[in-house]
Design a protein around this motif. Structure first.
Motif, PDB file in Angstrom:
ATOM      1  N   ALA A   1       0.819  -1.211   0.000  1.00  0.00           N
ATOM      2  CA  ALA A   1       0.000   0.000   0.000  1.00  0.00           C
ATOM      3  C   ALA A   1       0.855   1.264   0.000  1.00  0.00           C
ATOM      4  O   ALA A   1       0.413   2.305  -0.493  1.00  0.00           O
ATOM      5  CB  ALA A   1      -0.940   0.002   1.203  1.00  0.00           C
ATOM      6  N   ARG A   2       2.061   1.164   0.556  1.00  0.00           N
ATOM      7  CA  ARG A   2       2.977   2.316   0.563  1.00  0.00           C
ATOM      8  C   ARG A   2       3.735   2.469  -0.744  1.00  0.00           C
ATOM      9  O   ARG A   2       4.438   3.453  -0.950  1.00  0.00           O
ATOM     10  CB  ARG A   2       3.975   2.180   1.713  1.00  0.00           C
ATOM     11  CG  ARG A   2       3.416   2.436   3.100  1.00  0.00           C
ATOM     12  CD  ARG A   2       3.046   3.896   3.315  1.00  0.00           C
ATOM     13  NE  ARG A   2       4.170   4.771   3.167  1.00  0.00           N
ATOM     14  CZ  ARG A   2       4.986   5.141   4.160  1.00  0.00           C
ATOM     15  NH1 ARG A   2       4.744   4.694   5.381  1.00  0.00           N
ATOM     16  NH2 ARG A   2       5.990   5.951   3.949  1.00  0.00           N
ATOM     17  N   GLY A   3       3.627   1.506  -1.650  1.00  0.00           N
ATOM     18  CA  GLY A   3       4.309   1.589  -2.934  1.00  0.00           C
ATOM     19  C   GLY A   3       5.433   0.593  -3.098  1.00  0.00           C
ATOM     20  O   GLY A   3       6.170   0.653  -4.075  1.00  0.00           O
ATOM     21  N   GLY A   4       5.576  -0.329  -2.165  1.00  0.00           N
ATOM     22  CA  GLY A   4       6.632  -1.337  -2.265  1.00  0.00           C
ATOM     23  C   GLY A   4       6.198  -2.545  -3.080  1.00  0.00           C
ATOM     24  O   GLY A   4       5.044  -2.664  -3.488  1.00  0.00           O
ATOM     25  N   ARG A   5       7.129  -3.434  -3.304  1.00  0.00           N
ATOM     26  CA  ARG A   5       6.872  -4.629  -4.103  1.00  0.00           C
ATOM     27  C   ARG A   5       6.470  -5.796  -3.222  1.00  0.00           C
ATOM     28  O   ARG A   5       6.970  -5.964  -2.114  1.00  0.00           O
ATOM     29  CB  ARG A   5       8.129  -5.027  -4.896  1.00  0.00           C
ATOM     30  CG  ARG A   5       8.391  -4.175  -6.116  1.00  0.00           C
ATOM     31  CD  ARG A   5       9.700  -4.576  -6.784  1.00  0.00           C
ATOM     32  NE  ARG A   5       9.688  -5.986  -7.159  1.00  0.00           N
ATOM     33  CZ  ARG A   5       9.237  -6.445  -8.324  1.00  0.00           C
ATOM     34  NH1 ARG A   5       8.732  -5.604  -9.214  1.00  0.00           N
ATOM     35  NH2 ARG A   5       9.277  -7.730  -8.602  1.00  0.00           N
ATOM     36  N   SER A   6       5.584  -6.617  -3.751  1.00  0.00           N
ATOM     37  CA  SER A   6       5.171  -7.830  -3.069  1.00  0.00           C
ATOM     38  C   SER A   6       6.375  -8.752  -2.850  1.00  0.00           C
ATOM     39  O   SER A   6       7.217  -8.910  -3.739  1.00  0.00           O
ATOM     40  CB  SER A   6       4.103  -8.550  -3.888  1.00  0.00           C
ATOM     41  OG  SER A   6       3.762  -9.785  -3.295  1.00  0.00           O
ATOM     42  N   GLY A   7       6.455  -9.339  -1.684  1.00  0.00           N
ATOM     43  CA  GLY A   7       7.526 -10.281  -1.375  1.00  0.00           C
ATOM     44  C   GLY A   7       8.710  -9.670  -0.660  1.00  0.00           C
ATOM     45  O   GLY A   7       9.530 -10.401  -0.087  1.00  0.00           O
ATOM     46  N   GLU A   8       8.803  -8.335  -0.661  1.00  0.00           N
ATOM     47  CA  GLU A   8       9.979  -7.713  -0.053  1.00  0.00           C
ATOM     48  C   GLU A   8       9.971  -7.813   1.467  1.00  0.00           C
ATOM     49  O   GLU A   8      11.033  -7.961   2.090  1.00  0.00           O
ATOM     50  CB  GLU A   8      10.079  -6.246  -0.489  1.00  0.00           C
ATOM     51  CG  GLU A   8      10.526  -6.109  -1.937  1.00  0.00           C
ATOM     52  CD  GLU A   8      10.670  -4.669  -2.389  1.00  0.00           C
ATOM     53  OE1 GLU A   8      11.551  -4.396  -3.224  1.00  0.00           O
ATOM     54  OE2 GLU A   8       9.886  -3.816  -1.919  1.00  0.00           O
ATOM     55  N   VAL A   9       8.808  -7.760   2.085  1.00  0.00           N
ATOM     56  CA  VAL A   9       8.754  -7.905   3.544  1.00  0.00           C
ATOM     57  C   VAL A   9       9.195  -9.309   3.951  1.00  0.00           C
ATOM     58  O   VAL A   9       9.913  -9.487   4.941  1.00  0.00           O
ATOM     59  CB  VAL A   9       7.344  -7.593   4.071  1.00  0.00           C
ATOM     60  CG1 VAL A   9       7.194  -8.026   5.528  1.00  0.00           C
ATOM     61  CG2 VAL A   9       7.058  -6.099   3.943  1.00  0.00           C
ATOM     62  N   SER A  10       8.796 -10.313   3.190  1.00  0.00           N
ATOM     63  CA  SER A  10       9.246 -11.677   3.473  1.00  0.00           C
ATOM     64  C   SER A  10      10.763 -11.779   3.339  1.00  0.00           C
ATOM     65  O   SER A  10      11.420 -12.477   4.129  1.00  0.00           O
ATOM     66  CB  SER A  10       8.564 -12.667   2.526  1.00  0.00           C
ATOM     67  OG  SER A  10       7.164 -12.662   2.718  1.00  0.00           O
ATOM     68  N   ASP A  11      11.317 -11.080   2.358  1.00  0.00           N
ATOM     69  CA  ASP A  11      12.775 -11.075   2.200  1.00  0.00           C
ATOM     70  C   ASP A  11      13.453 -10.421   3.403  1.00  0.00           C
ATOM     71  O   ASP A  11      14.477 -10.908   3.893  1.00  0.00           O
ATOM     72  CB  ASP A  11      13.168 -10.336   0.921  1.00  0.00           C
ATOM     73  CG  ASP A  11      12.730 -11.055  -0.346  1.00  0.00           C
ATOM     74  OD1 ASP A  11      12.463 -12.274  -0.254  1.00  0.00           O
ATOM     75  OD2 ASP A  11      12.638 -10.403  -1.410  1.00  0.00           O
ATOM     76  N   LEU A  12      12.883  -9.322   3.873  1.00  0.00           N
ATOM     77  CA  LEU A  12      13.462  -8.641   5.030  1.00  0.00           C
ATOM     78  C   LEU A  12      13.333  -9.485   6.297  1.00  0.00           C
ATOM     79  O   LEU A  12      14.185  -9.424   7.188  1.00  0.00           O
ATOM     80  CB  LEU A  12      12.769  -7.290   5.240  1.00  0.00           C
ATOM     81  CG  LEU A  12      12.969  -6.242   4.142  1.00  0.00           C
ATOM     82  CD1 LEU A  12      12.198  -4.973   4.491  1.00  0.00           C
ATOM     83  CD2 LEU A  12      14.439  -5.931   3.938  1.00  0.00           C
ATOM     84  N   ALA A  13      12.270 -10.291   6.368  1.00  0.00           N
ATOM     85  CA  ALA A  13      12.068 -11.148   7.545  1.00  0.00           C
ATOM     86  C   ALA A  13      13.194 -12.167   7.687  1.00  0.00           C
ATOM     87  O   ALA A  13      13.495 -12.613   8.803  1.00  0.00           O
ATOM     88  CB  ALA A  13      10.719 -11.858   7.451  1.00  0.00           C
ATOM     89  N   ILE A  14      13.825 -12.547   6.585  1.00  0.00           N
ATOM     90  CA  ILE A  14      14.942 -13.486   6.649  1.00  0.00           C
ATOM     91  C   ILE A  14      16.068 -12.903   7.492  1.00  0.00           C
ATOM     92  O   ILE A  14      16.817 -13.631   8.159  1.00  0.00           O
ATOM     93  CB  ILE A  14      15.428 -13.824   5.222  1.00  0.00           C
ATOM     94  CG1 ILE A  14      14.320 -14.573   4.469  1.00  0.00           C
ATOM     95  CG2 ILE A  14      16.718 -14.634   5.250  1.00  0.00           C
ATOM     96  CD1 ILE A  14      14.635 -14.822   3.009  1.00  0.00           C
ATOM     97  N   TRP A  15      16.196 -11.583   7.469  1.00  0.00           N
ATOM     98  CA  TRP A  15      17.184 -10.896   8.308  1.00  0.00           C
ATOM     99  C   TRP A  15      16.611 -10.569   9.690  1.00  0.00           C
ATOM    100  O   TRP A  15      17.273 -10.772  10.707  1.00  0.00           O
ATOM    101  CB  TRP A  15      17.623  -9.598   7.629  1.00  0.00           C
ATOM    102  CG  TRP A  15      18.439  -9.796   6.414  1.00  0.00           C
ATOM    103  CD1 TRP A  15      17.993  -9.906   5.124  1.00  0.00           C
ATOM    104  CD2 TRP A  15      19.863  -9.923   6.354  1.00  0.00           C
ATOM    105  NE1 TRP A  15      19.038 -10.093   4.273  1.00  0.00           N
ATOM    106  CE2 TRP A  15      20.206 -10.092   4.992  1.00  0.00           C
ATOM    107  CE3 TRP A  15      20.880  -9.885   7.298  1.00  0.00           C
ATOM    108  CZ2 TRP A  15      21.520 -10.235   4.566  1.00  0.00           C
ATOM    109  CZ3 TRP A  15      22.197 -10.020   6.886  1.00  0.00           C
ATOM    110  CH2 TRP A  15      22.509 -10.209   5.546  1.00  0.00           C
ATOM    111  N   ALA A  16      15.395 -10.066   9.716  1.00  0.00           N
ATOM    112  CA  ALA A  16      14.839  -9.539  10.966  1.00  0.00           C
ATOM    113  C   ALA A  16      14.554 -10.628  11.989  1.00  0.00           C
ATOM    114  O   ALA A  16      14.817 -10.435  13.187  1.00  0.00           O
ATOM    115  CB  ALA A  16      13.563  -8.756  10.667  1.00  0.00           C
ATOM    116  N   VAL A  17      14.014 -11.764  11.564  1.00  0.00           N
ATOM    117  CA  VAL A  17      13.587 -12.787  12.524  1.00  0.00           C
ATOM    118  C   VAL A  17      14.756 -13.382  13.299  1.00  0.00           C
ATOM    119  O   VAL A  17      14.731 -13.394  14.540  1.00  0.00           O
ATOM    120  CB  VAL A  17      12.757 -13.883  11.823  1.00  0.00           C
ATOM    121  CG1 VAL A  17      12.487 -15.047  12.771  1.00  0.00           C
ATOM    122  CG2 VAL A  17      11.434 -13.294  11.318  1.00  0.00           C
ATOM    123  N   PRO A  18      15.808 -13.877  12.642  1.00  0.00           N
ATOM    124  CA  PRO A  18      16.922 -14.416  13.438  1.00  0.00           C
ATOM    125  C   PRO A  18      17.614 -13.355  14.291  1.00  0.00           C
ATOM    126  O   PRO A  18      17.994 -13.628  15.433  1.00  0.00           O
ATOM    127  CB  PRO A  18      17.873 -15.005  12.386  1.00  0.00           C
ATOM    128  CG  PRO A  18      17.459 -14.426  11.091  1.00  0.00           C
ATOM    129  CD  PRO A  18      16.012 -14.117  11.197  1.00  0.00           C
TER     130      PRO A  18
END
Length: 301
Positions: A46-63
């Motif tokens: 909704a802010r203008g980002g691409r689908s799937g990018e939050v999941s990509d960032l979660a690979i870094w954020a979660v661990p």
């Protein structure tokens, strides 16, 4: 004695699928992470980002977040793991419970920053997209304390008092059976805070990290009074007679409020571009070649 009006605690928090233990605490954490990613993904698009990018960032954020949460817990409750008769290896047993929220947020944000820089994403807009979902994740994660019969509050005879088994009652409270269900209070508070942050973001079009600041203020406002109900032992328990985590919440609330005011004056409105210069969705086009439009209406924006 358990009354008919009290909240029961689970008879067990671990189940076995053959030799594999399935822990209620871990399931709550995992479910919270999944929901936070889902909400964050919708808000990011909704802010203008691409689908799937939050999941990509979660690979870094979660661990990063899990490590940070455990480090904060071990540092503030180190006597549980180190000293005479203790087993330091148990400091690594995350599945047994013990994740400090501020350690998880701090290192989780560092993970997001690293991932965002690698993808050419502006850090503050993505934090603003993710912050409300974190409140929901924290709300769900608190049910892990219910499964573990931990982090409850003072004894109470209220109808919604939480029954705690004798072996899980702290020293000096063995004669009591029902306690303040602080896990439930924080669950409800966090859901209310989520609704408030979403409303404020929609109404005032917050940007430049102000959604994140509002998240910190909303969460810490509740954490102060809920923390003061708790009776669990912590290493840094009293600073001028007040629990260390209460002071932490007060300091963070003030810092977030100051940031919110200063940012509003310096950077009114919301960022138009969520990507760093030279990087945008057009550089990684979808098969149709369309760029997501910023400000798309979304139920959870």
């Amino acid at each position: 004695m358990l009354t008919t009006l009290s909240i029961p605690s689970p008879s067990q928090g671990v189940w076995y699928l053959g030799p594999v233990p399935v822990r209620g605490y871990a399931l709550c954490i995992i479910l919270g992470i999944v929901v936070a990613i889902w909400i964050g993904e919708r808000r990011w698009i909704a802010r203008g980002g691409r689908s799937g990018e939050v999941s990509d960032l979660a690979i870094w954020a979660v661990p990063f977040g899990l490590v940070g949460g455990r480090l904060y817990h071990v540092m503030t409750d180190h006597d549980l793991y180190f000293g005479a008769g203790k087993h330091p290896i148990e400091a690594l047993y995350v599945w047994r419970g013990g994740l400090g929220v501020w350690g998880a947020i701090a290192l989780g944000a560092l993970g997001v920053y690293i991932g965002a820089r690698r993808k050419g994403i502006r850090f503050l807009p993505v934090l603003d997209a993710l912050a409300p979902g974190v409140l929901v994740a924290q709300a769900i994660g608190r049910w892990g304390n219910w499964f573990n019969q931990e982090l409850f509050g003072k004894p109470t005879d209220l109808p919604w008092g939480l029954h705690i088994d004798p072996q899980n009652r702290p020293f000096g409270y063995y004669q009591y059976s029902t306690f303040q269900p602080t896990f439930l209070y924080e669950f409800l508070w966090n859901l209310g805070a989520f609704a408030f942050v979403i409303w404020a973001d929609r109404k005032f079009r917050l940007g430049h990290g102000r959604v994140m600041a509002l998240y910190v203020m909303a969460y810490t406002a509740g954490r102060v009074w809920i923390e003061m109900l708790r009776i669990d032992n912590v290493e840094l328990k009293d600073v001028f007679g007040v629990r260390f985590n209460v002071w932490t919440s007060i300091v963070l609330f003030v810092a977030a409020a100051a940031y919110f005011v200063i940012s509003s004056r310096r950077h009114p409105g919301r960022e138009e571009d969520v990507y760093l210069p030279g990087r945008g969705p057009q550089d990684e086009e979808s098969p149709s070649g369309d760029r997501p439009a910023g400000g798309v209406s979304d139920p959870v924006e």
